[in-house]
Design an enzyme around this catalytic site. Structure first.
Site, PDB file in Angstrom:
ATOM      1  N   LYS A  68    -101.524  11.577 -83.577  1.00 20.02           N
ATOM      2  CA  LYS A  68    -102.883  11.888 -83.091  1.00 20.02           C
ATOM      3  C   LYS A  68    -102.841  12.867 -81.916  1.00 20.02           C
ATOM      4  O   LYS A  68    -103.835  13.100 -81.266  1.00 20.02           O
ATOM      5  CB  LYS A  68    -103.568  10.591 -82.643  1.00 20.02           C
ATOM      6  CG  LYS A  68    -103.720   9.555 -83.738  1.00 20.02           C
ATOM      7  CD  LYS A  68    -104.348   8.284 -83.170  1.00 20.02           C
ATOM      8  CE  LYS A  68    -103.617   7.052 -83.657  1.00 20.02           C
ATOM      9  NZ  LYS A  68    -103.924   5.872 -82.839  1.00 20.02           N
ATOM     10  N   HIS A 126     -75.164  14.227 -77.231  1.00 23.09           N
ATOM     11  CA  HIS A 126     -75.158  12.934 -77.914  1.00 23.09           C
ATOM     12  C   HIS A 126     -74.083  12.106 -77.189  1.00 23.09           C
ATOM     13  O   HIS A 126     -73.024  11.827 -77.731  1.00 23.09           O
ATOM     14  CB  HIS A 126     -74.808  13.158 -79.384  1.00 23.09           C
ATOM     15  CG  HIS A 126     -75.104  11.993 -80.292  1.00 23.09           C
ATOM     16  ND1 HIS A 126     -75.520  10.760 -79.835  1.00 23.09           N
ATOM     17  CD2 HIS A 126     -75.032  11.887 -81.645  1.00 23.09           C
ATOM     18  CE1 HIS A 126     -75.678   9.944 -80.870  1.00 23.09           C
ATOM     19  NE2 HIS A 126     -75.395  10.611 -81.973  1.00 23.09           N
ATOM     20  N   ARG A 150     -83.996   9.459 -79.640  1.00 20.79           N
ATOM     21  CA  ARG A 150     -83.474  10.615 -80.375  1.00 20.79           C
ATOM     22  C   ARG A 150     -84.649  11.541 -80.665  1.00 20.79           C
ATOM     23  O   ARG A 150     -85.705  11.077 -81.114  1.00 20.79           O
ATOM     24  CB  ARG A 150     -82.804  10.205 -81.684  1.00 20.79           C
ATOM     25  CG  ARG A 150     -82.474  11.429 -82.540  1.00 20.79           C
ATOM     26  CD  ARG A 150     -81.616  11.120 -83.716  1.00 20.79           C
ATOM     27  NE  ARG A 150     -80.252  10.822 -83.321  1.00 20.79           N
ATOM     28  CZ  ARG A 150     -79.265  10.639 -84.194  1.00 20.79           C
ATOM     29  NH1 ARG A 150     -79.507  10.730 -85.497  1.00 20.79           N
ATOM     30  NH2 ARG A 150     -78.056  10.360 -83.783  1.00 20.79           N
ATOM     31  N   ARG A 170     -76.582   5.289 -88.160  1.00 17.28           N
ATOM     32  CA  ARG A 170     -75.632   4.638 -87.263  1.00 17.28           C
ATOM     33  C   ARG A 170     -76.170   4.416 -85.858  1.00 17.28           C
ATOM     34  O   ARG A 170     -76.061   3.313 -85.309  1.00 17.28           O
ATOM     35  CB  ARG A 170     -74.338   5.472 -87.141  1.00 17.28           C
ATOM     36  CG  ARG A 170     -73.387   5.287 -88.284  1.00 17.28           C
ATOM     37  CD  ARG A 170     -72.658   6.567 -88.571  1.00 17.28           C
ATOM     38  NE  ARG A 170     -73.589   7.520 -89.132  1.00 17.28           N
ATOM     39  CZ  ARG A 170     -73.931   7.557 -90.427  1.00 17.28           C
ATOM     40  NH1 ARG A 170     -73.368   6.746 -91.263  1.00 17.28           N
ATOM     41  NH2 ARG A 170     -74.822   8.424 -90.871  1.00 17.28           N
ATOM     42  N   THR A 171     -76.720   5.467 -85.261  1.00 16.07           N
ATOM     43  CA  THR A 171     -77.079   5.356 -83.844  1.00 16.07           C
ATOM     44  C   THR A 171     -78.178   4.314 -83.657  1.00 16.07           C
ATOM     45  O   THR A 171     -78.088   3.442 -82.787  1.00 16.07           O
ATOM     46  CB  THR A 171     -77.512   6.734 -83.295  1.00 16.07           C
ATOM     47  OG1 THR A 171     -76.547   7.697 -83.710  1.00 16.07           O
ATOM     48  CG2 THR A 171     -77.599   6.723 -81.787  1.00 16.07           C
TER      49      THR A 171
HETATM   50  N1   CP Z   1     -73.318   9.835 -85.822  1.00 13.81           N
HETATM   51  C1   CP Z   1     -74.667   9.757 -85.855  1.00 13.81           C
HETATM   52  O1   CP Z   1     -75.365  10.139 -84.898  1.00 13.81           O
HETATM   53  O2   CP Z   1     -75.161   9.222 -87.025  1.00 13.81           O
HETATM   54  P1   CP Z   1     -76.694   8.967 -87.325  1.00 13.81           P
HETATM   55  O3   CP Z   1     -77.350  10.349 -87.381  1.00 13.81           O
HETATM   56  O4   CP Z   1     -76.743   8.266 -88.620  1.00 13.81           O
HETATM   57  O5   CP Z   1     -77.268   8.183 -86.190  1.00 13.81           O
END
Ligand code: CP
Length: 309
Positions: free
Chosen positions: A86, A135, A107, A57-58
């Site tokens: 590397k 998040h 992320r 999703r993110t």
């Molecule tokens: N909600 C969320 O962060 O989903 P993903 O891990 O799929 O990005």
């Protein structure tokens, strides 16, 4: 309100007034997010999408949002295909993304990685999840979902359920909901309770969350049930995971005891904690919640670029 060039690392970087502004801005993005209206407000701008951990999703919603705004995205979803393999440092990877793009989304499994990235980048850095840390864009889309469904955020009885220890989304969300004065109940196995610091932050904002391991009673008067997955990948010991997996399951039997207008949210991915039969009820909001990632992330990309729409 000026967000141009702002890093988005934690929901705590925002005042309530700023969050309200972002939510209103996101509302205006909905027709663009649905493809009913078109814009090239970010034409010529490039987003670096750096995913050192899996995501559906993110990552996709950030990239879709950039496309919906007329911009483009570059990046990776598999760090083993980059020069990190590397031995390149995170700082140098960020320096490169900064040189090649206008906005960076990251992320990373390590808590604090996004804050570190922001130190090495002129371009704004948006935290898409750092370990069990923050998040913030998920938190904003969660708030947006409650706001658009319930017309307000405070004055709701909200239950956060599941892995409250390792689930980063609930840490940011508990703080933000307390900021709005919502009534909070934290339901989890004893070993996965909400961290003490998060409870204390709620207390400092005047909210005394109820903490329990019993779901049935907690959910009876709830307006919002926010379910989370047990975060297997963050357990240091598989034995400990096996003790708590399957602790809770939301199904239609449980829902027959709740308010009719209860909404069920989940940041997704889900595993076994929500029975698929729930998907067909009016309670299920989690797929709409995931869609809301688009207007909210469009709003953020637009705002850090100078409010170009
Ligand atoms: N909600 C969320 O962060 O989903 P993903 O891990 O799929 O990005």
């Amino acid at each position: 309100m000026n967000f141009k060039g702002k890093d988005i690392i934690s929901i705590k970087d925002f005042s309530k007034k700023e969050i309200d502004y972002i939510l209103e801005y996101a509302k205006k993005m909905v027709p663009y997010a649905k493809g009913e209206k078109y814009t090239d407000a970010l034409k010529g701008k490039i987003l670096s999408s750096l995913f050192f951990e899996p995501s559906t999703r993110t990552r996709l919603s950030f990239e879709s949002s950039m496309n919906r705004l007329g911009g483009r995205s570059i990046g990776f979803a598999d760090p083993s295909a980059t020069s990190q393999k590397k031995g390149e440092s995170l700082a140098d990877t960020i320096r490169m993304a900064d040189a090649y793009s206008d906005i960076i989304v990251i992320r990373h499994p390590q808590e604090g990685a996004a804050r570190l990235a922001a130190e090495f980048s002129e371009a704004p850095v948006l935290n898409a999840g750092d370990g069990a840390g923050h998040h913030p864009t998920q938190c904003l889309l969660d708030l947006f979902t409650i706001f658009t469904e319930k017309k307000h955020i405070g004055k709701n009885n909200i239950v956060l359920l599941g892995d409250l220890k390792y689930g980063r989304t609930v840490h940011s969300l508990a703080y933000a909901l307390a900021l709005y004065g919502a009534e909070l109940t934290f339901v989890s196995p004893a070993s996965l309770k909400m961290p003490k610091e998060v409870v204390e932050e709620c207390n400092e904002l005047g909210i005394e969350p109820i903490q329990t391991s019993i779901l049935d009673k907690a959910v009876k008067d709830a307006d919002v049930l926010y379910v989370t997955r047990i975060q297997k990948e963050r357990f240091p010991d598989a034995e400990e995971y096996n003790k708590v997996v399957g602790s809770y399951k939301i199904d239609n039997k449980l829902l027959s005891t709740t308010k009719q207008k209860l909404i069920i949210m989940h940041p997704l991915p889900r595993v076994t904690e929500i029975d698929p039969e729930v998907d067909y009820t009016n309670h299920a909001l989690y797929f709409k919640q995931a869609f809301n990632g688009i207007p909210v992330r469009m709003a953020l990309l637009s705002l850090v670029s100078g409010g170009l729409l």
